[in-house]
Design a protein around this motif. Sequence first.
Motif, mmCIF file in Angstrom:
data_model
loop_
_atom_site.group_PDB
_atom_site.id
_atom_site.type_symbol
_atom_site.label_atom_id
_atom_site.label_comp_id
_atom_site.label_asym_id
_atom_site.label_seq_id
_atom_site.Cartn_x
_atom_site.Cartn_y
_atom_site.Cartn_z
ATOM 1 N N HIS A 19 -6.285 -13.708 -0.134
ATOM 2 C CA HIS A 19 -5.138 -14.522 0.213
ATOM 3 C C HIS A 19 -4.119 -14.257 -0.811
ATOM 4 O O HIS A 19 -4.429 -14.438 -2.008
ATOM 5 C CB HIS A 19 -5.545 -16.138 0.407
ATOM 6 N N GLY A 20 -2.882 -13.977 -0.531
ATOM 7 C CA GLY A 20 -1.754 -14.159 -1.467
ATOM 8 C C GLY A 20 -1.710 -12.665 -2.119
ATOM 9 O O GLY A 20 -1.033 -12.392 -3.055
ATOM 10 N N ASP A 21 -2.212 -11.570 -1.388
ATOM 11 C CA ASP A 21 -2.148 -10.317 -2.097
ATOM 12 C C ASP A 21 -0.857 -9.571 -1.473
ATOM 13 O O ASP A 21 -0.751 -8.265 -2.040
ATOM 14 C CB ASP A 21 -3.561 -9.423 -1.472
ATOM 15 N N ARG A 22 0.057 -10.028 -0.836
ATOM 16 C CA ARG A 22 1.265 -9.560 -0.721
ATOM 17 C C ARG A 22 0.987 -8.128 0.013
ATOM 18 O O ARG A 22 2.023 -7.385 -0.113
ATOM 19 C CB ARG A 22 2.105 -9.479 -1.998
ATOM 20 N N GLY A 23 0.217 -8.110 0.935
ATOM 21 C CA GLY A 23 0.244 -6.888 1.780
ATOM 22 C C GLY A 23 -0.426 -5.608 1.069
ATOM 23 O O GLY A 23 -0.745 -4.534 1.868
ATOM 24 N N VAL A 24 -1.090 -5.834 -0.076
ATOM 25 C CA VAL A 24 -1.690 -4.657 -0.615
ATOM 26 C C VAL A 24 -3.076 -5.102 -1.383
ATOM 27 O O VAL A 24 -3.414 -6.227 -1.414
ATOM 28 C CB VAL A 24 -0.993 -4.001 -1.781
ATOM 29 N N ASP A 25 -3.946 -4.406 -1.493
ATOM 30 C CA ASP A 25 -5.435 -4.819 -2.084
ATOM 31 C C ASP A 25 -5.502 -4.292 -3.412
ATOM 32 O O ASP A 25 -6.239 -5.121 -4.215
ATOM 33 C CB ASP A 25 -6.556 -4.154 -1.224
#
Length: 311
Positions: free
Chosen positions: A218-224
Amino acid sequence: MTTAMVAVYFEVAETVINNLLSRHREELEANGLRVLRGAELQKFKELTLSSCRESYPQPRSGMALWPRRAVLNVAMLLRDSEVARQVRTYLLDMEYMARTAPVDNSAYSPADSLDGHIDRSITHILGTAVVPMFNALIENSGEHRKELIALRQDIQRVERRLCHHHTRLRRLEGPRKDRPLAGVMAAIDAMNGSEFEEHIAGLLRRDGCTDVVVRGGHGDRGVDITGRTPDGRPVVVQCKRFAPHNSVTSPDVQKFLGAAKVLHKADVALYVATCPFTRDALNISAEGGVTAVHRGLLEAWSAGTALNALG
């Protein structure tokens, strides 16, 4: 096996097996039980039973034939048979051993491949369950002694071939300069999502990337994963641990492309997946500057091949 043979094996009366057949017919037939009648039964009698009319009761209306799976099914249903209890205990022990066996998630350990584990399990079952069962049948079923001995010899040949196959498999899986290590993808497929992300982060560090941080969740802004290439360029990674028969689609790549280029302003964007990419997804990746690390490329990267995008 005939019903009489099944009864002898489990040390119960034949009527007990017939009662089980009557009560659980659908389940037993699903596990291979077959009842011969009419012309099929007559042909079976002529081919198999004609030489033992005096010692073997001739079936009139039908004859049940039991494959090994149906015999094991009987062991699950019988209550007052010590042999059935022993078979159940053995099967439960095998299930426990399979469930609690340690799993090596290292992508560089080919020796414990899935095929090798299956070979060893089958060999163990043949040697400790099937062959002893045939031994008991041979002792108690004189009218089919020759056929049972031949079947036992066939099973023992299979057991020897599996041992030989396992030896060859270990030799073939050994590292060679001209190919990746075998078993890499099997190990990766056994990982959960977090382990897969850590594995990819480890590959980035191995290849000289710095400031590598796993941001999955959660909260990774679309990247891992974020980091910097060896020459200092910002790099972002999306990790997708999909089943091999699935595919990364164009919308998947478009979503990542927006996060990578707009939110993170990355120079290098890697979409790493354990499955193939659709043609549209590959086209979008190429047009948007995303490196599509598909299953084959992931295998080579994990086995030591450098990823060109990081150079």
